[in-house]
Design a protein around this motif. Sequence first.
Motif, PDB file in Angstrom:
ATOM      1  N   ARG A   1      26.631  29.682  55.921  1.00 25.92           N
ATOM      2  CA  ARG A   1      25.627  29.325  56.919  1.00 25.92           C
ATOM      3  C   ARG A   1      26.287  28.495  58.016  1.00 25.92           C
ATOM      4  O   ARG A   1      26.088  27.275  58.121  1.00 25.92           O
ATOM      5  CB  ARG A   1      24.469  28.591  56.253  1.00 25.92           C
ATOM      6  N   THR A   2      27.082  29.167  58.817  1.00 28.34           N
ATOM      7  CA  THR A   2      27.779  28.546  59.947  1.00 28.34           C
ATOM      8  C   THR A   2      27.759  29.540  61.104  1.00 28.34           C
ATOM      9  O   THR A   2      27.465  30.730  60.911  1.00 28.34           O
ATOM     10  CB  THR A   2      29.247  28.236  59.607  1.00 28.34           C
TER      11      THR A   2
ATOM     12  N   ARG B   1      27.729  25.179  54.059  1.00 30.48           N
ATOM     13  CA  ARG B   1      26.567  25.627  53.290  1.00 30.48           C
ATOM     14  C   ARG B   1      26.614  27.144  53.094  1.00 30.48           C
ATOM     15  O   ARG B   1      27.124  27.868  53.935  1.00 30.48           O
ATOM     16  CB  ARG B   1      25.285  25.223  54.006  1.00 30.48           C
ATOM     17  N   GLY B   2      26.056  27.569  51.962  1.00 32.22           N
ATOM     18  CA  GLY B   2      25.938  29.003  51.717  1.00 32.22           C
ATOM     19  C   GLY B   2      27.035  29.609  50.866  1.00 32.22           C
ATOM     20  O   GLY B   2      26.981  30.796  50.547  1.00 32.22           O
TER      21      GLY B   2
ATOM     22  N   SER C   1      28.982  35.195  54.797  1.00 29.70           N
ATOM     23  CA  SER C   1      27.877  34.693  53.981  1.00 29.70           C
ATOM     24  C   SER C   1      27.666  33.190  54.125  1.00 29.70           C
ATOM     25  O   SER C   1      26.658  32.660  53.655  1.00 29.70           O
ATOM     26  CB  SER C   1      28.120  35.033  52.508  1.00 29.70           C
TER      27      SER C   1
ATOM     28  N   TRP D   1      29.473  22.408  62.007  1.00 28.34           N
ATOM     29  CA  TRP D   1      29.268  23.444  60.998  1.00 28.34           C
ATOM     30  C   TRP D   1      29.650  22.982  59.588  1.00 28.34           C
ATOM     31  O   TRP D   1      29.342  23.658  58.610  1.00 28.34           O
ATOM     32  CB  TRP D   1      30.039  24.718  61.343  1.00 28.34           C
TER      33      TRP D   1
END
Length: 354
Positions: free
Chosen positions: A156-157, A120-121, A154, A93
């Motif tokens: 991305r994991t 990410r994110g 929020s 992740w």
Amino acid sequence: MLLSATVTVVLATLATLLATGLDAGASARPVSGVSSRVLPLMHHHGFADPSVVRYAGGYLAVSTGRGAPRATATSPTGPWTLHRRAMLRHPGWARSSEIWASDMVRVGHRWLLYYSALVRGLGAEGRCIGVAASRTALGTFHPVGHRPLVCPRSARTPRAFDSLAHRGRHLPHSGVIDPSAYRGTSGRRYLLYKTQGYPSTIRILPLTSGGARVRHHARSKQMLRSRHIVENPVLVRRHRHYVLFTSEGFYGACHYRTTWRRTTHLLSWGHRRPHTLLQRSLTGVCGPGGADVVTRRHERPLVFFHGWTCRDGRPCPRRFHIDRGQRAHRSLYAAHLTWTRRGTPRVRGYLHPR
């Protein structure tokens, strides 16, 4: 005769003062709370945000950096020797092996490493917290599970055990960093951490007895909130008080410092005023922060911390700022920690390298 005697007394007094000053420098005891000769235990390599533990071979320290760099020493004064990195593989992740301010702790028959890694994110520097395990302190740490321990929704994991879903609009919706383990007097385990962004918040999360999972149905709670930068939490119990050590200020300048607060209730920190433990005017060290407390049986506890050093391992000048492009890195320092009768922490003597 009177003039001669007076001169003799003055000369003797000066000699005594000089001898005392030399002795104080040699034994690393600060004079009047200020030491001009605080030396780093290791300065040839950067060693930021040290987490230090006792293990069978002596002392083991973990630093911010790729894969969580490690160093070992048979005594706190060294010599400190770099060891291979704790994590050779980052979790799926995470998008990088750059690890910030990890914390190592022994739980039962294995060692755990709490760490923060880029995801990410959440923007360019957004991070989440994971946990890795090893059978030995010097072994390779492998990520536990396939999702973060703490991470905002929020990101991305895979969804984390603590997803910070209930934060209001007034709190930052960014990443989480600076994990720090704490074991209460009842044996219960917790994880402290900081939310990235402003205002700064320190949160506490109940963990299972094994330390690698969140307690069933538990969610993190806010311990402390500040308009200013407050990070690197370390919690210590001293008699009936909880004492919270933190770093405050901008990490890349000399005014970065180590502070402490105390309370009798674990979640009651809102109006507790910070007190300074380490700062440049007291130590001569540029930006003394990232502190960790190591308790030793029958001995005074130690506080390890980092400070910015420039040429030849000397503290960077007062106006140092990391954004000005000066060549510098954060070096490892340590000092003895004592407690007054009123239960307040004090630094009493800095460790010098062997």
